[in-house]
Design a protein around this motif. Structure first.
Motif, PDB file in Angstrom:
ATOM      1  N   GLY A 139     -57.536 -13.606 -60.812  1.00 22.30           N
ATOM      2  CA  GLY A 139     -56.102 -13.385 -60.966  1.00 22.30           C
ATOM      3  C   GLY A 139     -55.659 -11.952 -60.761  1.00 22.30           C
ATOM      4  O   GLY A 139     -54.488 -11.636 -60.913  1.00 22.30           O
ATOM      5  N   GLY A 140     -56.570 -11.076 -60.410  1.00 23.02           N
ATOM      6  CA  GLY A 140     -56.244  -9.666 -60.221  1.00 23.02           C
ATOM      7  C   GLY A 140     -55.809  -9.332 -58.808  1.00 23.02           C
ATOM      8  O   GLY A 140     -55.794 -10.185 -57.920  1.00 23.02           O
ATOM      9  N   VAL A 141     -55.474  -8.061 -58.613  1.00 24.27           N
ATOM     10  CA  VAL A 141     -55.012  -7.558 -57.322  1.00 24.27           C
ATOM     11  C   VAL A 141     -55.724  -6.245 -57.024  1.00 24.27           C
ATOM     12  O   VAL A 141     -55.898  -5.414 -57.915  1.00 24.27           O
ATOM     13  CB  VAL A 141     -53.474  -7.323 -57.338  1.00 24.27           C
ATOM     14  N   LEU A 142     -56.094  -6.051 -55.760  1.00 26.98           N
ATOM     15  CA  LEU A 142     -56.734  -4.817 -55.304  1.00 26.98           C
ATOM     16  C   LEU A 142     -56.054  -4.391 -54.010  1.00 26.98           C
ATOM     17  O   LEU A 142     -56.060  -5.128 -53.028  1.00 26.98           O
ATOM     18  CB  LEU A 142     -58.229  -5.041 -55.067  1.00 26.98           C
ATOM     19  N   THR A 143     -55.410  -3.213 -54.039  1.00 31.22           N
ATOM     20  CA  THR A 143     -54.703  -2.693 -52.864  1.00 31.22           C
ATOM     21  C   THR A 143     -54.972  -1.199 -52.738  1.00 31.22           C
ATOM     22  O   THR A 143     -55.611  -0.595 -53.598  1.00 31.22           O
ATOM     23  CB  THR A 143     -53.174  -2.885 -52.984  1.00 31.22           C
ATOM     24  N   ASP A 144     -54.403  -0.597 -51.679  1.00 34.99           N
ATOM     25  CA  ASP A 144     -54.390   0.862 -51.625  1.00 34.99           C
ATOM     26  C   ASP A 144     -53.238   1.352 -52.493  1.00 34.99           C
ATOM     27  O   ASP A 144     -52.533   0.559 -53.104  1.00 34.99           O
ATOM     28  CB  ASP A 144     -54.307   1.372 -50.181  1.00 34.99           C
ATOM     29  N   LYS A 175     -47.336  -4.059 -59.595  1.00 31.94           N
ATOM     30  CA  LYS A 175     -46.187  -3.338 -59.046  1.00 31.94           C
ATOM     31  C   LYS A 175     -45.812  -2.147 -59.925  1.00 31.94           C
ATOM     32  O   LYS A 175     -45.536  -1.056 -59.420  1.00 31.94           O
ATOM     33  CB  LYS A 175     -44.987  -4.267 -58.876  1.00 31.94           C
ATOM     34  N   GLN A 176     -45.809  -2.352 -61.230  1.00 33.48           N
ATOM     35  CA  GLN A 176     -45.485  -1.266 -62.149  1.00 33.48           C
ATOM     36  C   GLN A 176     -46.545  -0.162 -62.082  1.00 33.48           C
ATOM     37  O   GLN A 176     -46.213   1.029 -62.144  1.00 33.48           O
ATOM     38  CB  GLN A 176     -45.376  -1.774 -63.591  1.00 33.48           C
ATOM     39  N   LEU A 177     -47.802  -0.537 -61.956  1.00 36.59           N
ATOM     40  CA  LEU A 177     -48.880   0.441 -61.857  1.00 36.59           C
ATOM     41  C   LEU A 177     -48.740   1.287 -60.602  1.00 36.59           C
ATOM     42  O   LEU A 177     -48.887   2.504 -60.641  1.00 36.59           O
ATOM     43  CB  LEU A 177     -50.231  -0.275 -61.870  1.00 36.59           C
ATOM     44  N   LEU A 178     -48.398   0.657 -59.483  1.00 38.22           N
ATOM     45  CA  LEU A 178     -48.182   1.401 -58.228  1.00 38.22           C
ATOM     46  C   LEU A 178     -47.013   2.374 -58.369  1.00 38.22           C
ATOM     47  O   LEU A 178     -47.072   3.498 -57.887  1.00 38.22           O
ATOM     48  CB  LEU A 178     -47.947   0.436 -57.069  1.00 38.22           C
ATOM     49  N   GLN A 179     -45.941   1.936 -59.041  1.00 36.35           N
ATOM     50  CA  GLN A 179     -44.787   2.820 -59.251  1.00 36.35           C
ATOM     51  C   GLN A 179     -45.164   4.004 -60.110  1.00 36.35           C
ATOM     52  O   GLN A 179     -44.742   5.132 -59.868  1.00 36.35           O
ATOM     53  CB  GLN A 179     -43.635   2.051 -59.888  1.00 36.35           C
ATOM     54  N   TYR A 180     -45.984   3.777 -61.120  1.00 32.38           N
ATOM     55  CA  TYR A 180     -46.424   4.844 -62.015  1.00 32.38           C
ATOM     56  C   TYR A 180     -47.266   5.873 -61.248  1.00 32.38           C
ATOM     57  O   TYR A 180     -47.155   7.065 -61.495  1.00 32.38           O
ATOM     58  CB  TYR A 180     -47.231   4.252 -63.164  1.00 32.38           C
ATOM     59  N   LEU A 181     -48.095   5.405 -60.331  1.00 31.20           N
ATOM     60  CA  LEU A 181     -48.976   6.294 -59.577  1.00 31.20           C
ATOM     61  C   LEU A 181     -48.270   7.049 -58.462  1.00 31.20           C
ATOM     62  O   LEU A 181     -48.780   8.043 -57.985  1.00 31.20           O
ATOM     63  CB  LEU A 181     -50.150   5.489 -58.992  1.00 31.20           C
ATOM     64  N   ALA A 182     -47.095   6.559 -58.061  1.00 29.75           N
ATOM     65  CA  ALA A 182     -46.359   7.190 -56.944  1.00 29.75           C
ATOM     66  C   ALA A 182     -45.831   8.562 -57.300  1.00 29.75           C
ATOM     67  O   ALA A 182     -45.624   8.943 -58.383  1.00 29.75           O
ATOM     68  CB  ALA A 182     -45.217   6.298 -56.507  1.00 29.75           C
ATOM     69  N   ALA A 195     -56.677  -1.263 -58.719  1.00 27.40           N
ATOM     70  CA  ALA A 195     -57.011  -2.601 -59.189  1.00 27.40           C
ATOM     71  C   ALA A 195     -56.265  -2.869 -60.488  1.00 27.40           C
ATOM     72  O   ALA A 195     -56.145  -1.990 -61.333  1.00 27.40           O
ATOM     73  CB  ALA A 195     -58.512  -2.725 -59.417  1.00 27.40           C
ATOM     74  N   SER A 196     -55.764  -4.088 -60.613  1.00 23.40           N
ATOM     75  CA  SER A 196     -55.072  -4.463 -61.851  1.00 23.40           C
ATOM     76  C   SER A 196     -55.279  -5.944 -62.118  1.00 23.40           C
ATOM     77  O   SER A 196     -55.842  -6.664 -61.303  1.00 23.40           O
ATOM     78  CB  SER A 196     -53.577  -4.150 -61.749  1.00 23.40           C
ATOM     79  N   ASN A 197     -54.736  -6.389 -63.255  1.00 21.45           N
ATOM     80  CA  ASN A 197     -54.822  -7.804 -63.612  1.00 21.45           C
ATOM     81  C   ASN A 197     -53.829  -8.650 -62.828  1.00 21.45           C
ATOM     82  O   ASN A 197     -53.773  -9.846 -62.983  1.00 21.45           O
ATOM     83  CB  ASN A 197     -54.602  -7.997 -65.115  1.00 21.45           C
TER      84      ASN A 197
END
Length: 49
Positions: free
Chosen positions: A15-20, A42-49, A35-37
């Motif tokens: 059920g997780g996701v792995l992207t750049d 989407k929120q994790l990517l926004q936080y890292l941006a 990588a996330s659950n």
């Protein structure tokens, strides 16, 4: 070391996701991946941006 392809398969099957860092599919040999659950990806990517 396990390849990104194998990591992605294992993560997605659970059920997780792995992207750049931009949310795009990963390519072989990439070292900067996120990588996330899946629920917070989407929120994790926004936080890292």
């Amino acid at each position: 070391m396990i390849s990104n392809r194998k990591n992605k398969l294992i993560l997605e099957e659970s059920g997780g996701v792995l992207t750049d860092w931009n949310g795009n599919d990963i390519k072989s040999g990439m070292s900067n991946v996120v990588a996330s659950n899946g629920k917070i990806h989407k929120q994790l990517l926004q936080y890292l941006a």
